[in-house]
Motif scaffolding. Structure first.
Motif, mmCIF file in Angstrom:
data_model
loop_
_atom_site.group_PDB
_atom_site.id
_atom_site.type_symbol
_atom_site.label_atom_id
_atom_site.label_comp_id
_atom_site.label_asym_id
_atom_site.label_seq_id
_atom_site.Cartn_x
_atom_site.Cartn_y
_atom_site.Cartn_z
ATOM 1 N N GLN A 57 14.180 -1.153 68.914
ATOM 2 C CA GLN A 57 13.587 -2.169 69.774
ATOM 3 C C GLN A 57 13.670 -3.534 69.097
ATOM 4 O O GLN A 57 13.743 -3.621 67.873
ATOM 5 N N PRO A 58 13.606 -4.638 69.891
ATOM 6 C CA PRO A 58 13.579 -5.972 69.281
ATOM 7 C C PRO A 58 12.378 -6.107 68.347
ATOM 8 O O PRO A 58 11.283 -5.659 68.667
ATOM 9 N N SER A 59 12.595 -6.704 67.182
ATOM 10 C CA SER A 59 11.512 -6.850 66.204
ATOM 11 C C SER A 59 10.763 -8.163 66.384
ATOM 12 O O SER A 59 9.657 -8.308 65.884
ATOM 13 N N SER A 102 19.197 -12.043 65.907
ATOM 14 C CA SER A 102 18.003 -11.275 66.266
ATOM 15 C C SER A 102 17.993 -9.989 65.466
ATOM 16 O O SER A 102 19.036 -9.399 65.197
ATOM 17 N N MET A 103 16.807 -9.571 65.100
ATOM 18 C CA MET A 103 16.675 -8.345 64.317
ATOM 19 C C MET A 103 16.030 -7.262 65.183
ATOM 20 O O MET A 103 15.225 -7.553 66.070
ATOM 21 N N CYS A 104 16.394 -6.023 64.919
ATOM 22 C CA CYS A 104 15.830 -4.879 65.630
ATOM 23 C C CYS A 104 15.048 -4.031 64.648
ATOM 24 O O CYS A 104 15.316 -4.036 63.454
ATOM 25 N N ARG A 105 14.094 -3.285 65.178
ATOM 26 C CA ARG A 105 13.387 -2.333 64.323
ATOM 27 C C ARG A 105 13.827 -0.931 64.739
ATOM 28 O O ARG A 105 14.008 -0.644 65.917
ATOM 29 N N LEU A 106 14.003 -0.112 63.763
ATOM 30 C CA LEU A 106 14.419 1.272 63.971
ATOM 31 C C LEU A 106 13.313 2.146 63.422
ATOM 32 O O LEU A 106 12.926 2.022 62.258
ATOM 33 N N LEU A 115 12.425 0.482 59.837
ATOM 34 C CA LEU A 115 13.580 -0.152 59.219
ATOM 35 C C LEU A 115 13.993 -1.303 60.132
ATOM 36 O O LEU A 115 14.098 -1.124 61.344
ATOM 37 N N VAL A 116 14.187 -2.499 59.584
ATOM 38 C CA VAL A 116 14.585 -3.653 60.391
ATOM 39 C C VAL A 116 16.008 -4.038 60.010
ATOM 40 O O VAL A 116 16.338 -4.127 58.829
ATOM 41 N N TYR A 117 16.852 -4.274 61.011
ATOM 42 C CA TYR A 117 18.241 -4.645 60.753
ATOM 43 C C TYR A 117 18.768 -5.453 61.919
ATOM 44 O O TYR A 117 18.092 -5.670 62.920
ATOM 45 N N GLY A 118 20.029 -5.912 61.821
ATOM 46 C CA GLY A 118 20.622 -6.804 62.810
ATOM 47 C C GLY A 118 20.865 -6.185 64.166
ATOM 48 O O GLY A 118 20.876 -4.973 64.328
ATOM 49 N N ASP A 119 21.062 -7.074 65.144
ATOM 50 C CA ASP A 119 21.265 -6.652 66.525
ATOM 51 C C ASP A 119 22.662 -7.031 66.992
ATOM 52 O O ASP A 119 22.889 -8.133 67.470
ATOM 53 N N THR A 120 23.594 -6.120 66.811
ATOM 54 C CA THR A 120 24.924 -6.267 67.396
ATOM 55 C C THR A 120 25.302 -4.917 67.966
ATOM 56 O O THR A 120 24.652 -3.905 67.703
ATOM 57 N N ALA A 121 26.373 -4.893 68.721
ATOM 58 C CA ALA A 121 26.809 -3.633 69.339
ATOM 59 C C ALA A 121 27.097 -2.570 68.282
ATOM 60 O O ALA A 121 26.883 -1.379 68.516
ATOM 61 N N ASP A 122 27.553 -2.983 67.102
ATOM 62 C CA ASP A 122 27.856 -2.024 66.038
ATOM 63 C C ASP A 122 26.610 -1.308 65.532
ATOM 64 O O ASP A 122 26.701 -0.241 64.941
ATOM 65 N N TYR A 123 25.444 -1.927 65.732
ATOM 66 C CA TYR A 123 24.209 -1.344 65.227
ATOM 67 C C TYR A 123 23.493 -0.464 66.258
ATOM 68 O O TYR A 123 22.390 -0.007 66.034
ATOM 69 N N ALA A 124 24.123 -0.223 67.385
ATOM 70 C CA ALA A 124 23.522 0.672 68.382
ATOM 71 C C ALA A 124 23.480 2.094 67.816
ATOM 72 O O ALA A 124 24.291 2.471 66.972
ATOM 73 N N ASN A 140 15.843 6.183 72.218
ATOM 74 C CA ASN A 140 15.414 5.079 73.063
ATOM 75 C C ASN A 140 15.952 3.804 72.431
ATOM 76 O O ASN A 140 15.360 3.255 71.517
ATOM 77 N N ASP A 141 17.099 3.345 72.907
ATOM 78 C CA ASP A 141 17.745 2.175 72.317
ATOM 79 C C ASP A 141 17.507 0.976 73.235
ATOM 80 O O ASP A 141 18.203 0.786 74.219
ATOM 81 N N GLY A 142 16.497 0.183 72.905
ATOM 82 C CA GLY A 142 16.110 -0.933 73.760
ATOM 83 C C GLY A 142 16.501 -2.293 73.239
ATOM 84 O O GLY A 142 16.086 -3.305 73.794
ATOM 85 N N CYS A 143 17.285 -2.365 72.184
ATOM 86 C CA CYS A 143 17.744 -3.655 71.667
ATOM 87 C C CYS A 143 18.970 -4.086 72.467
ATOM 88 O O CYS A 143 19.829 -3.269 72.788
#
Length: 156
Positions: free
Chosen positions: A75-77, A85-89, A122-131, A151-154
């Motif tokens: 999800q967006p962090s 933008s960073m996402c949380r996992l 875990l927080v990391y970047g938001d690009t298609a590669d990180y899905a 549940n991939d909401g980023c």
């Protein structure tokens, strides 16, 4: 004749008796046993219909079979780093089985990186590669594979 009538009156109520155990056992039919357990062991399903009917006939209370499920969520962090933008996992456990005391959750991202998730985030970047490409969850003790929902909401 009177003795015959008294014997008949005593036997007739037993024929076709419908008690709570009979209706309880009926829940086991037509595949019902596959989704049922007893309230005494809600995580332990029945091996077959006969086992379910036998438990019900002995007075066991039937309930829906519980299953431990791990949800891996991205999800967006709310944070940005260097304009990205960073996402949380993270993961959560629904219906935790008391027989398990730990979970090993591994997530593979589309770009190929594999993470073993700690109980935190875990927080990391938001690009298609990180899905999220896939995830596994193993419960301990016993190395029991647990179902995983993703549940991939980023936005990617």
């Amino acid at each position: 004749m009177l003795l015959f009538l008294l014997a008949l009156v005593a036997v007739v109520p037993l024929i076709g008796a419908k008690g709570p155990n009979n209706s309880n056992a009926a829940q086991c039919q037509k595949g019902g046993w596959e989704v049922l357990a007893t309230t005494a062991a809600p995580f332990d399903g029945f091996a077959n219909q006969s086992e379910c009917v036998s438990a019900a006939a002995k007075g066991a209370t039937l309930t829906a079979l519980l299953s431990t499920v791990v949800t891996v969520s991205r999800q967006p962090s709310g944070f940005t780093f260097m304009g990205r933008s960073m996402c949380r996992l993270e993961y959560s456990v629904a219906n935790p089985n008391p027989a398990y005391n730990a979970y090993t959750v591994t997530v593979t991202l589309r770009e190929g990186t594999t993470y073993s998730l700690p109980t935190g985030t875990l927080v990391y970047g938001d690009t298609a590669d990180y899905a999220i490409a896939g995830a596994t969850a193993i419960a301990q003790p016993g190395d029991v594979t647990v179902p995983v929902l993703i549940n991939d909401g980023c936005t990617t």
